[in-house]
Structures are given as C-alpha cells and as structure tokens.
Design a protein around this motif. Structure first.
Motif, PDB file in Angstrom:
ATOM      1  N   GLN A 148       0.828  -1.203   0.000  1.00  0.00           N
ATOM      2  CA  GLN A 148       0.000   0.000   0.000  1.00  0.00           C
ATOM      3  C   GLN A 148       0.863   1.254   0.000  1.00  0.00           C
ATOM      4  O   GLN A 148       2.004   1.238   0.485  1.00  0.00           O
ATOM      5  CB  GLN A 148      -0.901   0.007   1.249  1.00  0.00           C
ATOM      6  N   ARG A 149       0.299   2.289  -0.551  1.00  0.00           N
ATOM      7  CA  ARG A 149       0.974   3.584  -0.517  1.00  0.00           C
ATOM      8  C   ARG A 149       1.028   4.050   0.939  1.00  0.00           C
ATOM      9  O   ARG A 149       0.031   3.963   1.671  1.00  0.00           O
ATOM     10  CB  ARG A 149       0.201   4.587  -1.371  1.00  0.00           C
ATOM     11  N   GLU A 150       2.203   4.554   1.355  1.00  0.00           N
ATOM     12  CA  GLU A 150       2.359   4.981   2.736  1.00  0.00           C
ATOM     13  C   GLU A 150       2.788   6.436   2.815  1.00  0.00           C
ATOM     14  O   GLU A 150       3.517   6.933   1.949  1.00  0.00           O
ATOM     15  CB  GLU A 150       3.395   4.107   3.463  1.00  0.00           C
ATOM     16  N   LEU A 151       2.345   7.087   3.886  1.00  0.00           N
ATOM     17  CA  LEU A 151       2.723   8.472   4.110  1.00  0.00           C
ATOM     18  C   LEU A 151       4.174   8.546   4.551  1.00  0.00           C
ATOM     19  O   LEU A 151       4.598   7.832   5.462  1.00  0.00           O
ATOM     20  CB  LEU A 151       1.825   9.092   5.182  1.00  0.00           C
ATOM     21  N   VAL A 152       4.921   9.420   3.908  1.00  0.00           N
ATOM     22  CA  VAL A 152       6.315   9.656   4.282  1.00  0.00           C
ATOM     23  C   VAL A 152       6.427  10.869   5.190  1.00  0.00           C
ATOM     24  O   VAL A 152       7.037  10.817   6.259  1.00  0.00           O
ATOM     25  CB  VAL A 152       7.191   9.853   3.035  1.00  0.00           C
ATOM     26  N   ALA A 153       5.840  11.984   4.757  1.00  0.00           N
ATOM     27  CA  ALA A 153       5.887  13.224   5.527  1.00  0.00           C
ATOM     28  C   ALA A 153       4.818  14.163   5.005  1.00  0.00           C
ATOM     29  O   ALA A 153       4.443  14.086   3.829  1.00  0.00           O
ATOM     30  CB  ALA A 153       7.259  13.885   5.422  1.00  0.00           C
TER      31      ALA A 153
END
Length: 119
Positions: A44-49
C-alpha cells in the motif's frame, strides 16, 4: 483545474541524498496540506511526511531524522530532502495536496517519481 508537478528523484547509492520538489498550479485559493507518499509494488501507498498550512509537520518513523519536508507558500511548492538513503527507501514517491480551489476542496496527486537506492 489543479495540477501537481513533481521533479527530482533518480538513482543514488546508500548513504546518498536526493531532493524531490512538487509545485501546485491552477485555480488555487489555498493549500491546506502538502505531503509525500511512497509505494513499492505489492504494498500500500504509505505516508512519508506532510506539512499543514499551520506549519506543523509529521514524518513516518522510518524516515525521521533523515528526511525533511519544507513548504514554500509563495510558490505553492513542497520539497522533500532525502538524506542518508537506504535501499528500503526505494519506491515511487508521490506528492499529495489538499487544496481549496475556486470550485471546491479536494485531494490531488502528482504523477510519481522513482527513487532507487542501490549499490
């Protein structure tokens, strides 16, 4: 119409650095939030910042102390500085923004830029 255009990315050896930029354009009234996500195949796409209009920032635990997000409100831009890169940072990085435009508020995505960390 609102667009997010990304630049930066590429190939770098472990321990190296890269800089990603994202510029928003169009009928923008205000940018409520800007951020970077990343995705590898099969995950899944994940939040980096991300950074809010208030100036508050947040980071994924995996990148704290190595990545820095900064926003230039005068240019509707957000920059992600990636330092001390590791092979596990390899992914397609996507810019995301929540924007209030003349026709309503919505979430927008850039086209994605590849970051590859390998020796």
């Amino acid at each position: 119409q609102v667009q997010l255009v990304e630049s930066g990315g590429g190939f770098v050896q472990p321990g190296g650095s890269l800089r990603l930029s994202c510029a928003a354009s169009g009928s923008i009234l205000s940018i409520l939030r800007m951020g970077w996500y990343r995705q590898v195949p099969g995950k899944q796409r994940e939040l980096v910042a991300d950074t809010m209009s208030s100036g508050n920032t947040s980071y994924a635990n995996s990148v704290k102390g190595r990545f820095t997000i900064a926003r230039d409100n005068t240019k509707n831009m957000v920059v992600l500085q990636l330092n001390s890169l590791k092979p596990e940072d390899t992914a397609v990085y996507y810019c995301n923004a929540r924007i209030a435009a003349i026709y309503g508020t919505g979430d927008y995505w850039g086209q994605g830029t590849q970051v590859t960390v390998s020796s």
